[in-house]
Scaffold this active site. Structure first.
Site, PDB file in Angstrom:
ATOM      1  N   GLU A  49     -13.470  -3.942   0.279  1.00  0.00           N
ATOM      2  CA  GLU A  49     -12.439  -4.874   0.735  1.00  0.00           C
ATOM      3  C   GLU A  49     -12.191  -4.795   2.236  1.00  0.00           C
ATOM      4  OE1 GLU A  49     -12.180  -2.899  -1.913  1.00  0.00           O
ATOM      5  OE2 GLU A  49     -11.556  -4.110  -3.647  1.00  0.00           O
ATOM      6  N   PHE A 111      -1.341   0.140 -14.126  1.00  0.00           N
ATOM      7  CA  PHE A 111      -2.712   0.350 -13.667  1.00  0.00           C
ATOM      8  C   PHE A 111      -2.999  -0.557 -12.469  1.00  0.00           C
ATOM      9  CE2 PHE A 111      -7.301  -0.798 -13.920  1.00  0.00           C
ATOM     10  CZ  PHE A 111      -7.795   0.447 -13.541  1.00  0.00           C
ATOM     11  N   GLN A 112      -3.530   0.022 -11.417  1.00  0.00           N
ATOM     12  CA  GLN A 112      -3.845  -0.679 -10.170  1.00  0.00           C
ATOM     13  C   GLN A 112      -2.630  -1.382  -9.577  1.00  0.00           C
ATOM     14  OE1 GLN A 112      -7.515  -2.971 -10.791  1.00  0.00           O
ATOM     15  NE2 GLN A 112      -8.694  -1.184 -10.173  1.00  0.00           N
ATOM     16  N   LYS A 161      -0.330 -11.473 -11.674  1.00  0.00           N
ATOM     17  CA  LYS A 161      -1.290 -12.093 -12.588  1.00  0.00           C
ATOM     18  C   LYS A 161      -0.628 -13.145 -13.487  1.00  0.00           C
ATOM     19  CE  LYS A 161      -5.163 -10.726 -15.522  1.00  0.00           C
ATOM     20  NZ  LYS A 161      -5.923  -9.580 -16.066  1.00  0.00           N
ATOM     21  N   MET A 492     -17.398   9.038  22.056  1.00  0.00           N
ATOM     22  CA  MET A 492     -16.211   9.020  22.900  1.00  0.00           C
ATOM     23  C   MET A 492     -15.391  10.297  22.720  1.00  0.00           C
ATOM     24  SD  MET A 492     -14.749   7.417  25.303  1.00  0.00           S
ATOM     25  CE  MET A 492     -14.869   5.636  25.469  1.00  0.00           C
TER      26      MET A 492
END
Lengths: 594, 180
Positions: A49, A111-112, A161, A492
């Site tokens: 993502e 969940f999630q 959802k 760097m």
């Protein structure tokens, strides 16, 4: 017309003019992915993502249109927080759609589930949690409006959802109603007059052009103002390309690794005309010692930028283009502007630029100098100077090339050694400094400007963070080209340890050979090449330029000892700029004169 | 909050009209914490128009310039209007609830003090009294000090709310931050 919330969401995106979504589906966003099959909108399926977010940013950088990303709830959403923060820092318009668990499950640690509107409050311009399918078209219209107007920035819309599955009656709001959102537009005429007065009486003026020039499409207006008033221009890291590098008035990049001319002109200026720039600490160095003799005119569309860091003598809250046009109008009305007043200053500035340009040990570029041998790698051929690779790449690519970079030494060299002649030809992560930005951002840029050649210059550290998106590029036939300046280090950080930590190199060695970048590139469907000598550089680039059906990755083995110069050490005054060792004499000469 | 007499710090009152939507308070308080601005107190309530709420914030102007705080607040999409009230030009009020230890011998003294400050007794038991007092924050500070010797069992104060002082010269002291 009755439809589901999910259908309304996709239809709303179509109404918003979206042509491409970068995303990755998952449980909570499943309903929205179904109507995407039937939509005219292209969907680019990413591998992570974070890639979706940076692709959307790259797309927005080069097109000026908002980038759109769509991901699922929980980890999908948290994975896109970095791109949101990046876009927030660099004022990139982004619309991010996240799935959310069903309304009834919110707050239950389902969940999630993640409180993504809470998490992203500080890194978005605004966000919304939709609670009713009927809100969808209105919120999407608001989201695009907020992302693209005023100071652009990322927004996030969280869609549970059950809301996506609910039924609603389609509508499209012709107007948005946000009583608390009133972006600035036209400048205050009195402030414009006051600024014009300062400009017309200054004898050592500098235009300090920032990313706001590009956001407000003000490059032509800037050119006109600079030429009208014969004022030298510095272009910040976010404004490279906003003013042509070849222009006699262009001094290039200011700041920590900026050109001596740009840094010193600002220090000695009696007037800074800040246009869409924000006095970032990487530009000012030690603030108390920054441009001590300068009056300041500050133009920004964000009122909170005026006086945030440096209190201006004249602040103008307005769209940059409108403000610059008003300034030019006012100045033109004053008549004679090309006075001899500025001649000594322009001569001085031109001499700095000429005597202390960006440089490196060019004698070593052919690989014969012992200076190029990395003492950590005995028995290897001498290593390439990264600047030589960049110069060769610059000269071997078409003029409409878009250059993308990651974050670190390679980014600074890219900004220094490229020649930016056109706006929207430079894509990088400026404010947040997000390693891993370049591969996905280049893919997004190529989707936005398919006719342009897109080269990403990346470091080996950065490349390893998001390289998997080259699989996306291969599958979707997005032929970007990646030049890895592979020095086997987090360069760097290594440079800072070299300069400020007595060469105690703590956890910065990466190995140039592991991973095998050529093998990795090929495994991802790309053309992979390795370049170790100066003679191989140009042929490899030319070969890469010929490839049009898949991504190309070139592993350039570069000298790990190379450092970025000039450099203003963190917290030091810009007067204490450290130049390339070969320029010490030139620096002394310049200083004794001024 | 219950220690010593509070010095009146360099503070300003911001009266912030916001859309009455979920999460707005979090956006405002999140902005303050993320930008390092200190809040002395904060009070929220719906206005007569239920579409809007008013947040009264007492800010520490030592932590950041007031104009910067206002400009950052004004960028929040849900913030509709910001009025700044200088303490000298505002009528401020706060509510205090206190339970003090007071046996039969001390009860009358406590009740008397509550009366002097215009407060009310809400509850009395054998050993404790709960009183309520509304008024200017300074007056509440004084009352709190006077209660202390009896033994404060529990004390709560709301954040303050404020309106501009009425003045013949109309709206002096009330500055509405323009939407820039």
């Amino acid at each position: 017309m009755q439809m589901t919330g999910a259908q309304a969401l996709v239809k709303s995106l179509e109404h918003g003019g979206v042509e491409v979504i970068f995303g990755l589906p998952g449980g909570a966003i499943l309903p929205v992915y179904d109507p995407i099959i039937d939509s005219s909108i292209r969907h680019v399926l990413v591998r992570h993502e974070q890639g979706a977010g940076h692709m959307a940013e790259g797309y927005a950088h080069v097109t000026g249109r908002p980038g759109v990303a769509m991901v699922t709830s929980g980890p999908g959403a948290t994975n896109i927080v970095t791109p949101l923060a990046d876009a927030y820092m660099d004022s990139i318009p982004l619309v991010c759609i996240t799935g959310q668990v069903s309304s009834s499950a919110i707050g239950t640690d389902a969940f999630q589930e993640a409180d993504i509107t809470g998490i992203t409050m500080g890194v978005t311009k605004h966000n919304w949690l939709i609670t009713d399918a009927n809100e969808i078209p209105r919120v999407i219209a608001e989201a695009f409006h907020v992302a693209t107007t005023g100071r652009p920035g990322p927004v996030l819309v969280d869609v549970p959802k059950d809301v996506a599955n609910a039924t609603m009656e389609w509508y499209w709001p012709e107007e948005v109603d946000l009583p608390g959102y009133r972006p600035a537009a036209a400048p205050d005429p009195a402030a414009v007059e006051a600024a014009a007065e300062l400009i017309s009486s200054a004898s050592r003026p500098v235009i300090y052009a920032g990313g706001g020039i590009l956001k407000s499409r003000a490059t032509e207006a800037l050119l006109e103002l600079a030429e009208l008033t014969s004022t030298p221009v510095v272009t910040t890291l976010m404004a490279r390309g906003a003013f042509p590098d070849s222009h006699p008035l262009c001094l290039g990049m200011p700041g920590m690794h900026g050109s001596y001319g740009a840094v010193t002109a600002m220090q000695q200026a009696d007037l800074l005309v800040a246009l869409g720039s924000r006095f970032d600490d990487r530009v000012t160095g030690n603030l108390a010692a920054f441009a001590p003799g300068a009056k300041v005119v500050h133009v920004d569309i964000d009122a909170a930028e005026i006086g945030k860091v440096r209190r201006p003598d004249v602040g103008i809250v307005a769209d940059c283009r409108l403000a610059i046009e008003a300034l030019s109008g006012s100045l033109r009305a004053r008549g004679d502007l090309r006075t001899s007043r500025l001649a000594p200053w322009l001569e001085q500035v031109a001499r700095w630029k000429e005597e202390l340009p960006y440089t490196y040990d060019r004698g070593a570029a052919d690989g014969t100098s012992p200076a190029t041998t990395d003492r950590r790698l005995p028995g290897r051929p001498p290593l390439l100077k990264p600047q030589f690779v960049l110069e060769t790449l610059r000269d071997a690519t078409p003029p409409d090339t878009v250059l993308v970079s990651g974050v670190g030494q390679h980014q600074m060299w890219a900004s220094q050694f490229w020649r930016f002649e056109r706006p929207y030809s430079w894509v990088n992560s400026g404010g947040l400094g997000t390693m891993g930005f370049s591969v996905p951002a280049a893919i997004g840029a190529k989707v936005g400007r398919p006719e342009a050649t897109v080269w990403a210059v990346d470091g080996d550290g950065c490349f390893q963070m998001t390289a998997q998106e080259l699989v996306t590029a291969s599958v979707e036939r997005i032929p970007v080209k990646i030049a890895i300046l592979n020095n086997g280090y987090l360069g760097m950080v290594r440079q800072w340890q070299h300069m400020f930590y007595e060469e105690r190199y703590s956890e910065v060695y990466l190995s140039p050979d592991l991973p095998d970048y050529v093998g990795w590139a090929e495994a991802m469907g790309c053309v992979g090449m390795r370049v170790e000598t100066a003679e191989e550089v140009l042929p490899a680039i030319e070969k890469a330029n010929q490839v049009d059906d898949r991504p190309v990755v070139i592993d350039f083995r570069t000298d790990a000892m190379e450092q970025v110069f000039p450099m203003v050490p963190a917290g030091a005054s810009n007067d204490d700029i450290v130049v390339h060792p070969s320029q010490t004499a030139a620096l002394e000469k310049a200083r004794s004169r001024s | 909050m219950t220690t010593a007499r509070r010095q009146v710090p360099r503070h300003h009152l911001l009266s912030v009209l916001v859309e009455n939507k979920a999460g707005v308070l979090a956006r405002v308080s999140g902005l303050f914490s993320r930008r390092g601005y200190n809040i002395f107190s904060l009070a929220v309530a719906p206005t007569d128009d239920e579409a809007f709420s008013r947040i009264t914030i007492v800010v520490d102007v030592e932590s950041a310039p007031l104009e910067q705080i206002i400009a950052q607040l004004d960028k929040l999409v849900n913030v509709v209007e910001i009025s700044e009230l200088h303490p000298d030009e505002a009528r401020e009020a706060e509510l205090l609830l206190v339970t003090v230890a007071a046996d039969a011998a001390e009860r009358a003294q406590v009740i008397q003090l509550v009366g002097v400050f215009g407060g009310r007794i809400l509850d009395v038991s054998h050993g404790e009294i709960t009183a309520m007092l509304a008024g200017a924050p300074g007056s509440l500070d004084d009352f709190e000090e006077l209660m202390r010797p009896y033994g404060i069992v529990e004390l709560q104060r709301t954040g303050r709310v404020a309106l501009p002082r009425l003045d013949v010269s109309a709206d002096r002291g009330l500055r509405v931050a323009e939407g820039a």
